[in-house]
Write a protein that holds these residues in place. Sequence first.
Motif, PDB file in Angstrom:
ATOM      1  N   VAL A 400       0.833  -1.200   0.000  1.00 22.37           N
ATOM      2  CA  VAL A 400       0.000   0.000   0.000  1.00 22.37           C
ATOM      3  C   VAL A 400       0.870   1.254   0.000  1.00 22.37           C
ATOM      4  O   VAL A 400       0.625   2.208  -0.748  1.00 22.37           O
ATOM      5  CB  VAL A 400      -0.941  -0.005   1.225  1.00 22.37           C
ATOM      6  N   SER A 401       1.903   1.257   0.839  1.00 18.59           N
ATOM      7  CA  SER A 401       2.792   2.419   0.905  1.00 18.59           C
ATOM      8  C   SER A 401       3.478   2.664  -0.426  1.00 18.59           C
ATOM      9  O   SER A 401       3.618   3.811  -0.884  1.00 18.59           O
ATOM     10  CB  SER A 401       3.835   2.203   2.007  1.00 18.59           C
ATOM     11  N   ASN A 402       3.912   1.593  -1.083  1.00 14.78           N
ATOM     12  CA  ASN A 402       4.553   1.714  -2.386  1.00 14.78           C
ATOM     13  C   ASN A 402       3.594   2.293  -3.410  1.00 14.78           C
ATOM     14  O   ASN A 402       3.955   3.172  -4.214  1.00 14.78           O
ATOM     15  CB  ASN A 402       5.045   0.331  -2.838  1.00 14.78           C
ATOM     16  N   ALA A 403       2.344   1.835  -3.385  1.00 15.22           N
ATOM     17  CA  ALA A 403       1.349   2.344  -4.329  1.00 15.22           C
ATOM     18  C   ALA A 403       1.074   3.826  -4.085  1.00 15.22           C
ATOM     19  O   ALA A 403       0.913   4.600  -5.041  1.00 15.22           O
ATOM     20  CB  ALA A 403       0.057   1.536  -4.217  1.00 15.22           C
ATOM     21  N   ILE A 404       1.027   4.239  -2.815  1.00 13.69           N
ATOM     22  CA  ILE A 404       0.777   5.647  -2.504  1.00 13.69           C
ATOM     23  C   ILE A 404       1.878   6.524  -3.086  1.00 13.69           C
ATOM     24  O   ILE A 404       1.624   7.615  -3.622  1.00 13.69           O
ATOM     25  CB  ILE A 404       0.688   5.843  -0.977  1.00 13.69           C
ATOM     26  N   ARG A 405       3.115   6.074  -3.006  1.00 12.32           N
ATOM     27  CA  ARG A 405       4.221   6.872  -3.568  1.00 12.32           C
ATOM     28  C   ARG A 405       4.075   7.020  -5.078  1.00 12.32           C
ATOM     29  O   ARG A 405       4.307   8.102  -5.632  1.00 12.32           O
ATOM     30  CB  ARG A 405       5.556   6.194  -3.249  1.00 12.32           C
ATOM     31  N   GLN A 406       3.732   5.918  -5.750  1.00 15.57           N
ATOM     32  CA  GLN A 406       3.574   5.987  -7.192  1.00 15.57           C
ATOM     33  C   GLN A 406       2.405   6.886  -7.588  1.00 15.57           C
ATOM     34  O   GLN A 406       2.486   7.642  -8.562  1.00 15.57           O
ATOM     35  CB  GLN A 406       3.381   4.579  -7.765  1.00 15.57           C
ATOM     36  N   VAL A 407       1.320   6.807  -6.834  1.00 19.22           N
ATOM     37  CA  VAL A 407       0.183   7.695  -7.108  1.00 19.22           C
ATOM     38  C   VAL A 407       0.594   9.146  -6.893  1.00 19.22           C
ATOM     39  O   VAL A 407       0.206  10.039  -7.660  1.00 19.22           O
ATOM     40  CB  VAL A 407      -1.017   7.325  -6.208  1.00 19.22           C
ATOM     41  N   GLY A 408       1.392   9.396  -5.846  1.00 21.28           N
ATOM     42  CA  GLY A 408       1.914  10.751  -5.641  1.00 21.28           C
ATOM     43  C   GLY A 408       2.719  11.231  -6.834  1.00 21.28           C
ATOM     44  O   GLY A 408       2.616  12.395  -7.245  1.00 21.28           O
ATOM     45  N   SER A 409       3.516  10.322  -7.415  1.00 22.35           N
ATOM     46  CA  SER A 409       4.303  10.696  -8.594  1.00 22.35           C
ATOM     47  C   SER A 409       3.402  11.034  -9.776  1.00 22.35           C
ATOM     48  O   SER A 409       3.660  11.990 -10.521  1.00 22.35           O
ATOM     49  CB  SER A 409       5.256   9.551  -8.964  1.00 22.35           C
TER      50      SER A 409
END
Length: 512
Positions: A400-409
């Motif tokens: 989930v944390s990894n996905a949040i970073r990518q969505v932020g990008s």
Amino acid sequence: MSVLQSPARPGRVLAVLVLPALLTWIDSTVLGVALERLADPVQGLGASPGQLQWAIGIYALLFATALFAAGALGDRCGHRTMMMIGLVVFGGSSAWAAWAGDPVALILARAAMGLGGALIMPTSMAILGSTFAPERRAGAIAIWSSAAGVGVAAGPVLGGLLLSHFWWGSVFLINLPLVAIALLGAALVLPNPRSVQRRRLDPLGLGLSTLGLLGLSYGLIEGGHAGGWSRWQVWASIAAGLVLIAAFLYSEAREHDPSFDPRLFRNRHFAAGNLALGALFLTITGQAFYQTFYLQGARGFSPLHAGLLTLPGATGVVLGSPLGARLAARFGIARVSGTALAAFTLCLVLNLTFTTDTSLLWFAIVGATAGLAIGAAVAPTTAGVVATLPMDRIGAGSAVSNAIRQVGSVLGVAVIGTLVSSTYQHRIASSLVGLPDEARESAEATRHFAAASGRPQLVPLANDAFIHAMHTAALVAAGFTLVGAVVLMVAFRPRRKSEAPVPVSVGAPGRS
């Protein structure tokens, strides 16, 4: 988890797994130095600002939404098998991108590269976990994560070297030898672990999240181009995207074992840490987008020189990560990561001092300080987020944390890039009265029109308008990271004097 053990030595496994990680990080930074060239209608593809935003954002978007399906497929088919498929997809789409004949083909190729990257990263972590004993796993992850710093530093420099001698598509050919070596190493060295308890593929969640982010990104990007925000298509796209994302979260919340578990956000440390990291990655991607055009467009530096100017920032990230983790173990995440994020906010504000004749030494100092702050914020915050989760939820929480970073990008390119474009068009409009609409689409378009029509007086006007747009975007980005800094300081602050700080491991986890 039941795994099929490999007789290969763990050191060899780690050496092979570093290559795919290095590959994805190089690709995440190498395109930046080629954006100015891609915008050129003669030497590049004549891509519009919106098309360039899509070329960057679509990679992170597909990477984020396909991560969970990639992990589930690895459980079913074997993680080495899925990694090798991901490498083949990544290599093939890199060749497609290198010889793309128009911006649309480039965007589609970048989408395929995002899918390939999503198959590579979570499977790498699964193979690491199955190969190394628990007492050695943290050190292996730390070494594997160090590929990020190498890739961030090497990508712009390698891209600049290639662009100095070859066409723009050569920046994607860096991937091909790395893919070939990684495939050979994977076939000869890596084990092929798989899980007895197979996770569901969740096609509904994959579809809703992908379409939702696509709709939201389309509305945000297109709102700054070709007619502005008044068109119903822009608002309808944003509204549809938000509805689909809400439907995705609702459907996941009702599942017993969801791919993306929104219930994890009930933990204040998990929620605050991911909010801050999402805001940070949003601004990092947005800043990287406009600084490329600042260095190569407004300042006139070559791609190689622009790539070299990113080295202070990349070096700062490499040095800041272990420093931040050690300081946080002593003083706590609230003080260290919160202060680091506030320092990065100050660096964004200092972007307002950048003009067409700013000292390169000052630019390097601000960049190095920003990189140091990024490293000092990301490493302890990531470790702190993982440390607050129970052991049986660490894998789900990391995903989930990894996905949040990518969505932020993705949102960074959409929000900050669109802000730069719309502000530029508004600023330059009064200077281009009576000229074709194409001349005011971007600073690159204005400069090209000035050269083609023999009106060199338009170039300084374009540069001034772009600098103003860049300053506006930097202030907005600073607002995002300032909120993130405050959230970290409040959420991770010990509630009582007797409450110990959240434990932080020096070997903080990397991107996955």
